[in-house]
Design a protein around this motif. Structure first.
Motif, PDB file in Angstrom:
ATOM      1  N   PHE A 185       6.941   6.535  11.027  1.00 31.47           N
ATOM      2  CA  PHE A 185       6.116   6.815   9.820  1.00 31.47           C
ATOM      3  C   PHE A 185       5.551   8.172  10.043  1.00 31.47           C
ATOM      4  CE2 PHE A 185       5.744   2.334  10.891  1.00 31.47           C
ATOM      5  CZ  PHE A 185       5.879   1.634   9.599  1.00 31.47           C
ATOM      6  N   GLN A 218      -1.607   7.852   6.529  1.00 29.92           N
ATOM      7  CA  GLN A 218      -1.167   6.377   5.660  1.00 29.92           C
ATOM      8  C   GLN A 218      -0.899   5.098   6.570  1.00 29.92           C
ATOM      9  OE1 GLN A 218       2.036   7.461   3.320  1.00 29.92           O
ATOM     10  NE2 GLN A 218       1.018   8.054   1.348  1.00 29.92           N
ATOM     11  N   ASP A 219      -0.607   5.422   7.713  1.00 27.12           N
ATOM     12  CA  ASP A 219      -0.327   4.137   8.777  1.00 27.12           C
ATOM     13  C   ASP A 219      -0.909   4.176  10.089  1.00 27.12           C
ATOM     14  OD1 ASP A 219       2.494   3.655   6.987  1.00 27.12           O
ATOM     15  OD2 ASP A 219       2.502   5.868   7.368  1.00 27.12           O
ATOM     16  N   ARG A 257       0.899  -1.306   0.036  1.00 23.61           N
ATOM     17  CA  ARG A 257      -0.159  -0.006   0.190  1.00 23.61           C
ATOM     18  C   ARG A 257       0.889   1.160  -0.148  1.00 23.61           C
ATOM     19  NH1 ARG A 257      -0.700   1.613   5.574  1.00 23.61           N
ATOM     20  NH2 ARG A 257       0.080   0.275   7.049  1.00 23.61           N
ATOM     21  N   GLU A 258       0.121   2.137  -0.311  1.00 27.27           N
ATOM     22  CA  GLU A 258       0.970   3.693  -0.058  1.00 27.27           C
ATOM     23  C   GLU A 258       1.798   3.982   1.161  1.00 27.27           C
ATOM     24  OE1 GLU A 258      -1.434   6.653  -2.211  1.00 27.27           O
ATOM     25  OE2 GLU A 258      -1.432   5.487  -3.910  1.00 27.27           O
ATOM     26  N   GLN A 259       2.464   4.245   1.368  1.00 27.22           N
ATOM     27  CA  GLN A 259       3.466   4.412   2.565  1.00 27.22           C
ATOM     28  C   GLN A 259       4.818   5.142   2.668  1.00 27.22           C
ATOM     29  OE1 GLN A 259       4.978   0.693   4.535  1.00 27.22           O
ATOM     30  NE2 GLN A 259       3.438   1.072   6.240  1.00 27.22           N
ATOM     31  N   GLN A 260       5.056   5.789   3.720  1.00 29.26           N
ATOM     32  CA  GLN A 260       6.423   6.593   3.864  1.00 29.26           C
ATOM     33  C   GLN A 260       7.034   5.908   5.153  1.00 29.26           C
ATOM     34  OE1 GLN A 260       6.697  11.033   3.357  1.00 29.26           O
ATOM     35  NE2 GLN A 260       4.520  11.013   2.707  1.00 29.26           N
ATOM     36  N   LEU A 261       8.229   5.728   5.093  1.00 32.85           N
ATOM     37  CA  LEU A 261       9.086   5.092   5.873  1.00 32.85           C
ATOM     38  C   LEU A 261      10.200   5.947   6.167  1.00 32.85           C
ATOM     39  CD1 LEU A 261       9.411   2.836   8.414  1.00 32.85           C
ATOM     40  CD2 LEU A 261      10.620   1.677   6.292  1.00 32.85           C
TER      41      LEU A 261
END
Length: 295
Positions: free
Chosen positions: A126, A131-132, A88-92
């Motif tokens: 995150f 998104q998370d 899925r769309e995500q930033q880390l």
């Protein structure tokens, strides 16, 4: 002192011949990111009789940013078999600090550095809470990995390794905890044992043995047992050949619970240093990985 910056971009395409609603569909995921790190080191040396000895300390802080900014369709439209289906769309953001203590040892007649203490710590963050599922703190998992690998003259075995690693969830506590021990050769065989517990499994053990056949062949066997259920989960046997520019693994896995037998063939071309495997997620690698067992 210097900084190492590595930007990257990647794309992944997956085709499903059957989705949850019965249709076939393709799925594209695109990602960009960067890694920023540096290396700090210091060495100590002394004379032990007439022999020069030394220890080197390496410290490697690293910042990783990943942004999977586009993923086609929601994951609930597809049957879930592994993490690929859950994309899925995500930033880390990952903050990592790796420490290594090294001594020079002779391997195949060549002196080269070898870790005898390895410690890696990392924390996931995150930044986009929309998104998370991280509540309000944005904290992800905390990873730890400790590897102790004393030199051969420090123990009764030529090869001795102890690894402790796992993940900690700041909201729910223990997520996974693994301990691995490898020693040998004893009676010409390298032996291994692993204990694992996590949020679902109270405890499982894995025992294994491996040896070399001639110069390039290796054979191994593994067995895994669930402590809580008091029953064997899997048996695995394999044969591996390593050549100059390729490696092949033949593996047979038997599951007594479902009475299923799986045959697996892994082929890996070795092109210079491009195929040199880096350490697993947090550094120690899996001492009991069937692909590593014969080494």
């Amino acid at each position: 002192f210097g900084l190492n910056l590595r930007p990257y971009a990647s794309g992944r395409g997956t085709f499903y011949d059957e989705t949850v609603d019965g249709s076939s569909e393709g799925r594209i995921a695109t990602e960009i990111g960067l890694q920023l790190g540096t290396l700090l080191k210091r060495s100590w040396s002394w004379l032990d009789g007439d022999e020069q000895r030394g220890v080197r300390h390496l410290m490697s802080p690293k910042l990783t940013y990943k942004n999977r900014f586009h993923v086609d369709d929601s994951s609930d439209r597809f049957y879930t078999f592994d993490d690929l289906d859950r994309l899925r769309e995500q930033q880390l953001v990952r903050l990592e600090l790796r420490n290594e203590l090294q001594r020079t040892q002779v391997f195949d007649g060549i002196k080269q550095p070898r870790d005898f203490v390895f410690l890696d710590l990392a924390q996931d963050l995150f930044p986009d809470k929309a998104q998370d599922d991280t509540d309000d703190d944005g904290l992800g998992l905390f990873y730890y990995d400790l590897l102790l690998r004393p030199p051969g003259n420090w123990s009764a075995f030529e090869n001795l390794s102890l690894a402790v690693y796992g993940d900690h969830d700041w909201r729910t506590g223990l997520r996974t905890f693994d301990t691995e021990l490898q020693f040998g050769p004893l009676l010409g065989v390298n032996w291994s044992a692993e204990y694992r517990t996590d949020a679902q499994v109270k405890g499982a053990v894995l025992v294994g043995a491996s040896t070399r056949l001639r110069e390039r062949w290796g054979v191994f066997g593994l067995a895994q047992r669930d402590i809580e259920l008091d029953e064997w989960l899997t048996y695995s046997f394999g044969l591996r050949r390593d050549d100059h520019d390729w490696s092949i693994l033949l593996n047979v896995i038997y599951n007594p619970f479902t009475d299923d037998t799986t045959f697996r063939i892994d082929f890996q071309p070795l092109l210079g240093n491009f195929a040199s495997g880096s350490r697993d997620r947090m550094g120690s690698g899996r001492l009991l990985d069937p692909a590593n067992a014969p080494h």
